[in-house]
Design a protein around this motif. Structure first.
Motif, mmCIF file in Angstrom:
data_model
loop_
_atom_site.group_PDB
_atom_site.id
_atom_site.type_symbol
_atom_site.label_atom_id
_atom_site.label_comp_id
_atom_site.label_asym_id
_atom_site.label_seq_id
_atom_site.Cartn_x
_atom_site.Cartn_y
_atom_site.Cartn_z
ATOM 1 N N GLY A 187 61.258 27.281 52.124
ATOM 2 C CA GLY A 187 61.699 28.614 51.730
ATOM 3 C C GLY A 187 61.403 28.990 50.294
ATOM 4 N N GLU A 188 60.548 28.244 49.640
ATOM 5 C CA GLU A 188 60.239 28.532 48.239
ATOM 6 C C GLU A 188 59.510 29.876 48.127
ATOM 7 N N PRO A 189 59.896 30.734 47.194
ATOM 8 C CA PRO A 189 59.251 32.040 47.050
ATOM 9 C C PRO A 189 57.752 31.907 46.737
ATOM 10 N N TRP A 190 56.986 32.864 47.223
ATOM 11 C CA TRP A 190 55.538 32.799 47.041
ATOM 12 C C TRP A 190 55.147 32.834 45.569
ATOM 13 N N ARG A 191 55.883 33.563 44.748
ATOM 14 C CA ARG A 191 55.536 33.634 43.318
ATOM 15 C C ARG A 191 55.634 32.252 42.668
ATOM 16 N N VAL A 192 56.610 31.474 43.068
ATOM 17 C CA VAL A 192 56.769 30.117 42.538
ATOM 18 C C VAL A 192 55.596 29.250 42.988
ATOM 19 N N ARG A 193 55.213 29.381 44.257
ATOM 20 C CA ARG A 193 54.087 28.597 44.785
ATOM 21 C C ARG A 193 52.782 28.951 44.069
ATOM 22 N N VAL A 194 52.524 30.244 43.894
ATOM 23 C CA VAL A 194 51.291 30.683 43.252
ATOM 24 C C VAL A 194 51.286 30.282 41.774
ATOM 25 N N GLU A 216 45.677 25.112 47.476
ATOM 26 C CA GLU A 216 45.799 26.392 46.788
ATOM 27 C C GLU A 216 46.052 27.537 47.772
ATOM 28 N N LEU A 217 45.317 27.542 48.870
ATOM 29 C CA LEU A 217 45.501 28.608 49.865
ATOM 30 C C LEU A 217 46.906 28.591 50.455
ATOM 31 N N ALA A 218 47.490 27.420 50.594
ATOM 32 C CA ALA A 218 48.836 27.320 51.165
ATOM 33 C C ALA A 218 49.854 28.125 50.363
ATOM 34 N N ALA A 219 49.614 28.316 49.069
ATOM 35 C CA ALA A 219 50.529 29.106 48.243
ATOM 36 C C ALA A 219 50.522 30.576 48.643
ATOM 37 N N PHE A 220 49.421 31.018 49.234
ATOM 38 C CA PHE A 220 49.273 32.426 49.622
ATOM 39 C C PHE A 220 49.573 32.666 51.101
ATOM 40 N N GLU A 221 49.719 31.606 51.855
ATOM 41 C CA GLU A 221 49.922 31.719 53.295
ATOM 42 C C GLU A 221 51.227 32.451 53.611
ATOM 43 N N GLY A 222 51.141 33.421 54.516
ATOM 44 C CA GLY A 222 52.335 34.104 55.005
ATOM 45 C C GLY A 222 52.922 35.152 54.088
ATOM 46 N N ILE A 223 52.179 35.592 53.060
ATOM 47 C CA ILE A 223 52.763 36.570 52.135
ATOM 48 C C ILE A 223 52.270 37.995 52.398
ATOM 49 N N GLY A 224 51.462 38.155 53.439
ATOM 50 C CA GLY A 224 51.025 39.499 53.795
ATOM 51 C C GLY A 224 49.596 39.827 53.431
ATOM 52 N N LEU A 225 48.811 38.827 53.084
ATOM 53 C CA LEU A 225 47.403 39.046 52.768
ATOM 54 C C LEU A 225 46.535 38.593 53.934
ATOM 55 N N THR A 226 45.395 39.254 54.099
ATOM 56 C CA THR A 226 44.427 38.781 55.087
ATOM 57 C C THR A 226 43.779 37.507 54.559
ATOM 58 N N ASP A 227 43.031 36.830 55.390
ATOM 59 C CA ASP A 227 42.339 35.614 54.943
ATOM 60 C C ASP A 227 41.372 35.916 53.799
ATOM 61 N N VAL A 228 40.639 37.018 53.906
ATOM 62 C CA VAL A 228 39.706 37.390 52.836
ATOM 63 C C VAL A 228 40.475 37.681 51.553
ATOM 64 N N GLU A 229 41.604 38.379 51.669
ATOM 65 C CA GLU A 229 42.414 38.681 50.493
ATOM 66 C C GLU A 229 43.040 37.427 49.896
ATOM 67 N N MET A 230 43.416 36.472 50.739
ATOM 68 C CA MET A 230 43.958 35.214 50.218
ATOM 69 C C MET A 230 42.917 34.520 49.345
ATOM 70 N N ASP A 231 41.679 34.456 49.825
ATOM 71 C CA ASP A 231 40.609 33.835 49.055
ATOM 72 C C ASP A 231 40.351 34.622 47.772
ATOM 73 N N ALA A 232 40.338 35.955 47.867
ATOM 74 C CA ALA A 232 40.114 36.788 46.679
ATOM 75 C C ALA A 232 41.259 36.645 45.673
ATOM 76 N N ALA A 233 42.496 36.590 46.163
ATOM 77 C CA ALA A 233 43.646 36.419 45.271
ATOM 78 C C ALA A 233 43.574 35.074 44.563
ATOM 79 N N LEU A 234 43.201 34.034 45.294
ATOM 80 C CA LEU A 234 43.048 32.715 44.685
ATOM 81 C C LEU A 234 41.936 32.743 43.637
ATOM 82 N N THR A 235 40.815 33.360 43.966
ATOM 83 C CA THR A 235 39.706 33.443 43.012
ATOM 84 C C THR A 235 40.128 34.204 41.758
ATOM 85 N N HIS A 236 40.878 35.276 41.930
ATOM 86 C CA HIS A 236 41.386 36.051 40.788
ATOM 87 C C HIS A 236 42.314 35.191 39.924
#
Length: 170
Positions: A17-24, A62-82
């Motif tokens: 249940g850790e918040p996504w902001r903490v994971r990222v 790294e991707l696991a931090a973005f999983e389930g937060i409402g981004l598409t797979d492409v957006e997850m990769d782009a968010a990680l790259t950013h």
């Protein structure tokens, strides 16, 4: 060497249940720590890294931090790259600061630079530079890190929050 460094990278797992902001933020911190331990990585082109278990494991973590937060797979990769672009830029600035500080202390630099700055900085011509520069009084990597990471996280939050929820009708 890069794959091995990535393989040995700290990967702190998220609690339930850790918040996504903490994971990222953790992913950002772990990458910052990696670049501090291996500053040579910041000089490499890593958009097409060698595909080994270290690289793939790092990407999965790294991707696991973005999983389930409402981004598409492409957006997850782009968010990680950013996020990693922010970390990379910060690491380069910190390395540059460390290199300069190893040759000259902050106090010594200001002793030499302050008289030059007083002559060059006309407060009437450059009022903002004078005011902000005197307030900041030097490079503060921790302040810059915290502010930049907050901006990255807030930008992602705004994107996520702008999405319709599962109960919203389009």
């Amino acid at each position: 060497m890069l794959d091995e460094a990535y393989h040995r990278m700290d990967r702190r797992t998220a609690g339930p249940g850790e918040p996504w902001r903490v994971r990222v933020a953790r992913v950002a911190d772990d990458n910052r720590d990696l670049l501090a331990r291996h500053p040579w990585i910041a000089d490499l082109a890593v958009t097409r890294p060698p595909l080994g278990p270290g690289v793939i494991g790092k990407y999965e973590y790294e991707l696991a931090a973005f999983e389930g937060i409402g981004l598409t797979d492409v957006e997850m990769d782009a968010a990680l790259t950013h996020l990693l672009g922010f970390v990379h830029a910060n690491a380069l600035a910190a390395a540059d600061d460390a290199a300069h500080n190893s040759r000259q202390s902050q106090e010594d630099w200001w002793a030499v630079s302050a008289p030059l700055l007083e002559r060059a900085l006309d407060p009437e011509r450059y009022p903002l530079a004078g005011r902000v520069g005197s307030t900041v009084a030097g490079y503060h990597p921790e302040t810059i890190w915290a502010f930049g990471l907050q901006c990255v996280l807030d930008g992602l939050a705004r994107l996520i929050d702008s999405r319709p929820g599962p109960d919203d009708t389009p």
